[in-house]
Scaffold this motif. Sequence first.
Motif, PDB file in Angstrom:
ATOM      1  N   GLN A   1       1.417   2.357  -1.972  1.00 51.47           N
ATOM      2  CA  GLN A   1       0.638   1.956  -3.133  1.00 51.47           C
ATOM      3  C   GLN A   1      -0.183   3.132  -3.636  1.00 51.47           C
ATOM      4  OE1 GLN A   1       0.487  -1.089  -4.911  1.00 51.47           O
ATOM      5  NE2 GLN A   1      -0.509   0.378  -6.281  1.00 51.47           N
TER       6      GLN A   1
ATOM      7  N   SER B   1     -12.276  -1.322  -5.005  1.00 53.11           N
ATOM      8  CA  SER B   1     -11.488  -1.803  -3.874  1.00 53.11           C
ATOM      9  C   SER B   1     -10.018  -1.746  -4.267  1.00 53.11           C
ATOM     10  CB  SER B   1     -11.878  -3.230  -3.474  1.00 53.11           C
ATOM     11  OG  SER B   1     -11.510  -4.146  -4.479  1.00 53.11           O
ATOM     12  N   VAL B   2      -9.167  -1.649  -3.255  1.00 48.87           N
ATOM     13  CA  VAL B   2      -7.723  -1.622  -3.484  1.00 48.87           C
ATOM     14  C   VAL B   2      -7.071  -2.634  -2.555  1.00 48.87           C
ATOM     15  CG1 VAL B   2      -5.625  -0.230  -3.581  1.00 48.87           C
ATOM     16  CG2 VAL B   2      -7.851   0.843  -3.977  1.00 48.87           C
ATOM     17  N   THR B   3      -6.388  -3.609  -3.126  1.00 49.21           N
ATOM     18  CA  THR B   3      -5.697  -4.619  -2.334  1.00 49.21           C
ATOM     19  C   THR B   3      -4.203  -4.340  -2.336  1.00 49.21           C
ATOM     20  OG1 THR B   3      -7.365  -6.310  -2.758  1.00 49.21           O
ATOM     21  CG2 THR B   3      -5.163  -7.082  -2.171  1.00 49.21           C
TER      22      THR B   3
ATOM     23  N   GLN C   1      -8.545  -3.204  -7.825  1.00 48.59           N
ATOM     24  CA  GLN C   1      -7.109  -2.957  -7.934  1.00 48.59           C
ATOM     25  C   GLN C   1      -6.369  -3.897  -6.993  1.00 48.59           C
ATOM     26  OE1 GLN C   1      -5.820   1.104  -7.418  1.00 48.59           O
ATOM     27  NE2 GLN C   1      -3.643   0.549  -7.330  1.00 48.59           N
ATOM     28  N   ILE C   2      -5.374  -4.586  -7.515  1.00 46.97           N
ATOM     29  CA  ILE C   2      -4.492  -5.438  -6.702  1.00 46.97           C
ATOM     30  C   ILE C   2      -3.074  -4.969  -6.968  1.00 46.97           C
ATOM     31  CG2 ILE C   2      -3.714  -7.777  -6.201  1.00 46.97           C
ATOM     32  CD1 ILE C   2      -6.427  -8.754  -7.275  1.00 46.97           C
ATOM     33  N   ASP C   3      -2.487  -4.308  -6.002  1.00 48.47           N
ATOM     34  CA  ASP C   3      -1.206  -3.612  -6.188  1.00 48.47           C
ATOM     35  C   ASP C   3      -1.336  -2.684  -7.400  1.00 48.47           C
ATOM     36  OD1 ASP C   3      -0.083  -4.775  -3.919  1.00 48.47           O
ATOM     37  OD2 ASP C   3       0.528  -6.556  -5.030  1.00 48.47           O
ATOM     38  N   ASP C   4      -0.518  -2.857  -8.432  1.00 47.84           N
ATOM     39  CA  ASP C   4      -0.597  -1.938  -9.571  1.00 47.84           C
ATOM     40  C   ASP C   4      -1.558  -2.416 -10.667  1.00 47.84           C
ATOM     41  OD1 ASP C   4       1.187  -0.049  -8.533  1.00 47.84           O
ATOM     42  OD2 ASP C   4       2.919  -1.152  -9.284  1.00 47.84           O
TER      43      ASP C   4
END
Lengths: 176, 41
Positions: free
Chosen positions: A28, A36-38, B7-10
């Motif tokens: 990713q 935050s990054v999920t 951010q959630i995936d892209d």
Amino acid sequence: MPVPDFSPGEVLSAGAMDQVGLWLVKSQTVGTGVSSVTVTGAFSSAYDNYRITFTGGVSSAASTDLSLQLVGATGNNYDTVLFYTTFGAGTIAVASTTTSNFAWAGQGTNQGATQMIDLLKPFLAEPTRYSSQFWAGGVGYAQGRHTLATSYTGFTIIPASGTLTGGTISVYGYKK
Amino acid sequence: MSKPLIQIDDLIREMTDEEHAQYLADQANAPAPLGAENDNQ
């Protein structure tokens, strides 16, 4: 002869490929200025244990701790212990916490973010185990557990302060 | 006032009110940062 023994033009057999011990599950790219990054769809029945790395990005903060939270697990059910020392100190210090994420899961700086985490059994309906390298202010090693026996499929990386920009989060599965 | 980006995936977007409340709660609940100094190791 070590297996797999790859050479140019060789046909890769299923037997050889089945010996590959660490397989890239998902990568990713991190965006710009995110708090935050999920990463979803990272864990499945294909693997029990995973390695997660994050390199190439920077934080807006000069130096900040990074944490990891399992998607959907926002309660204070993460127990983490950190063994660490500062450069030149020569003594080992210990810190521990119970909070809403795995603490001390790497470091973000304005020159680079670095994470290397092992998660054990996140997809199984058992308590997830955690270990991570830690660099902020010195070097250390964090160990932890999530106390709920619940299955999870993704995770979130969260800086303690500021935002993250760029870099790549990679998820690898350990062959069962 | 705009909320932090998530951010959630892209997908990158502003946090919802609920996500922002959870984010602030997580920040408040975090252990004292050990990387306060700019060591850049």
